[in-house]
Scaffold this motif. Sequence first.
Motif, PDB file in Angstrom:
ATOM      1  N   ILE A 131       0.817  -1.209   0.000  1.00  0.00           N
ATOM      2  CA  ILE A 131       0.000   0.000   0.000  1.00  0.00           C
ATOM      3  C   ILE A 131       0.859   1.270   0.000  1.00  0.00           C
ATOM      4  O   ILE A 131       0.870   2.036  -0.971  1.00  0.00           O
ATOM      5  N   TYR A 132       1.608   1.491   1.066  1.00  0.00           N
ATOM      6  CA  TYR A 132       2.287   2.782   1.237  1.00  0.00           C
ATOM      7  C   TYR A 132       3.375   3.019   0.198  1.00  0.00           C
ATOM      8  O   TYR A 132       3.448   4.098  -0.405  1.00  0.00           O
ATOM      9  N   ARG A 134       3.767   1.634  -2.760  1.00  0.00           N
ATOM     10  CA  ARG A 134       3.198   1.774  -4.106  1.00  0.00           C
ATOM     11  C   ARG A 134       2.523   3.130  -4.285  1.00  0.00           C
ATOM     12  O   ARG A 134       2.661   3.763  -5.337  1.00  0.00           O
ATOM     13  N   THR A 135       1.811   3.560  -3.255  1.00  0.00           N
ATOM     14  CA  THR A 135       1.181   4.881  -3.324  1.00  0.00           C
ATOM     15  C   THR A 135       2.230   5.968  -3.486  1.00  0.00           C
ATOM     16  O   THR A 135       2.060   6.921  -4.261  1.00  0.00           O
ATOM     17  N   ARG A 136       3.353   5.821  -2.783  1.00  0.00           N
ATOM     18  CA  ARG A 136       4.417   6.818  -2.870  1.00  0.00           C
ATOM     19  C   ARG A 136       5.025   6.841  -4.273  1.00  0.00           C
ATOM     20  O   ARG A 136       5.328   7.917  -4.818  1.00  0.00           O
ATOM     21  N   THR A 156      -1.335  -1.937 -10.315  1.00  0.00           N
ATOM     22  CA  THR A 156      -0.878  -2.455  -9.032  1.00  0.00           C
ATOM     23  C   THR A 156      -1.495  -3.827  -8.822  1.00  0.00           C
ATOM     24  O   THR A 156      -2.711  -4.002  -8.894  1.00  0.00           O
ATOM     25  N   ILE A 192      -6.235   0.173  -1.005  1.00  0.00           N
ATOM     26  CA  ILE A 192      -5.591   0.403  -2.296  1.00  0.00           C
ATOM     27  C   ILE A 192      -6.543   1.138  -3.242  1.00  0.00           C
ATOM     28  O   ILE A 192      -6.173   2.127  -3.888  1.00  0.00           O
ATOM     29  N   SER A 195      -7.001   4.744  -2.252  1.00  0.00           N
ATOM     30  CA  SER A 195      -5.777   5.511  -2.520  1.00  0.00           C
ATOM     31  C   SER A 195      -5.696   5.881  -3.992  1.00  0.00           C
ATOM     32  O   SER A 195      -5.367   7.024  -4.349  1.00  0.00           O
ATOM     33  N   LEU A 196      -5.996   4.910  -4.861  1.00  0.00           N
ATOM     34  CA  LEU A 196      -5.989   5.185  -6.297  1.00  0.00           C
ATOM     35  C   LEU A 196      -7.039   6.226  -6.662  1.00  0.00           C
ATOM     36  O   LEU A 196      -6.786   7.133  -7.467  1.00  0.00           O
ATOM     37  N   ILE A 199      -5.893   9.767  -5.690  1.00  0.00           N
ATOM     38  CA  ILE A 199      -4.887  10.295  -6.622  1.00  0.00           C
ATOM     39  C   ILE A 199      -5.514  10.616  -7.965  1.00  0.00           C
ATOM     40  O   ILE A 199      -5.215  11.645  -8.581  1.00  0.00           O
ATOM     41  N   TRP A 330      -6.976   8.484   2.786  1.00  0.00           N
ATOM     42  CA  TRP A 330      -5.962   9.397   2.250  1.00  0.00           C
ATOM     43  C   TRP A 330      -5.330  10.253   3.348  1.00  0.00           C
ATOM     44  O   TRP A 330      -4.117  10.473   3.356  1.00  0.00           O
ATOM     45  N   THR A 333      -2.841   8.093   5.087  1.00  0.00           N
ATOM     46  CA  THR A 333      -1.646   7.884   4.262  1.00  0.00           C
ATOM     47  C   THR A 333      -0.770   9.128   4.250  1.00  0.00           C
ATOM     48  O   THR A 333       0.460   9.043   4.382  1.00  0.00           O
TER      49      THR A 333
END
Length: 353
Positions: A131-132, A134-136, A156, A192, A195-196, A199, A330, A333
């Motif tokens: 998660i973290y 990949r988000t970064r 992902t 996940i 988060s997507l 963004i 979010w 995160t």
Amino acid sequence: MVSHSAVQASNALIASSLPSHLVAVFVGATSGIGEATLKQFAKHTREPRVYLVGRSQAAADRIISECKTLTPLGNYTFIKADVSLIRVVDDVCKQIVDREKAVNILFLSAGVIELKTGTSENLDLSLALTIYSRTRFIVNLLPLLQAAPALRRVVTVFAGTKEGPIFPNDFGCDKVSLFNIHSIRGHMCSMIDFSLEAIAKDAPSVSFIHDYPGFVDTGIFEKTSGALASVVRGVSKVSDALFRSRRERYIPIEQSGERHLFLATSARYGPANGEVLGTPLGREVAPARDSCGKVGGGVYVVDENLESASPEVEKLLGQMRQDGMREKVWKHTEGEFNRITGLMRDMEGLIDS
């Protein structure tokens, strides 16, 4: 279901329908699905520029050698890194940003089956990788993705379509029992997705895909340690006993690579702004539904058959969305990134905290 023949037909069009010199970043490509997809990418593209990010120099040397056999004019760069650490992710992204003006594909597949093991940045190792981290990567490389011509895609690989309720008071899975495997997986999947979605709100020209690859014999159970890995290995062995052979249970790794190349390149998964990007759709392939249940929304949750999530999953995500869970995920995160690096990304972009 998207047939294997349709997948192969779509991949065969990459060289003629997409430009040469596509730039792709593969995180976790020194084994498993990442390696298989990278090889398919090398096989079907013209003069690609590829960044492999992983921990094994020996594996990277072997893979690069094999890829150069497939595409001699391809350019392959290995970046050795432990991407479970957010600060290391930032360093890797800086190296790529310094070398490239655009990235067409960001493919994320690094992961382990190991909960209750912490990183030096006080994140759970499994969540850090899945998660973290990949988000970064997505946040840091988003400007390069937005600048890319012809194709702008994030994939992902985890367990899309297996979503479940999020633990609102335990985002990091610190309190939940590691024997509650399905609930943990569902929690991670939904995190996940949200988060997507967070963004994607500011990136309508980029497509984002969270997929479940099905049972692919990558050897991940044998490579990981810890109590959860032992539990999962035991469950897998019992499940294997229900089949006459492993071959009946697992998707061949090469076929998985072909499927994931399709996810990374097909126009089936278009961005929210309506652009038609990727290989042309065949007669049996239609545009996919997004995570909200509408066609062409830009964020896709995809199963092992390359189909969108069920109405039940869409309903669950919709209920959590109404409860403000996307914003809560979010905010959490952002808080972790801020704690670790001193940098924070709000919905408008990276800002100094």
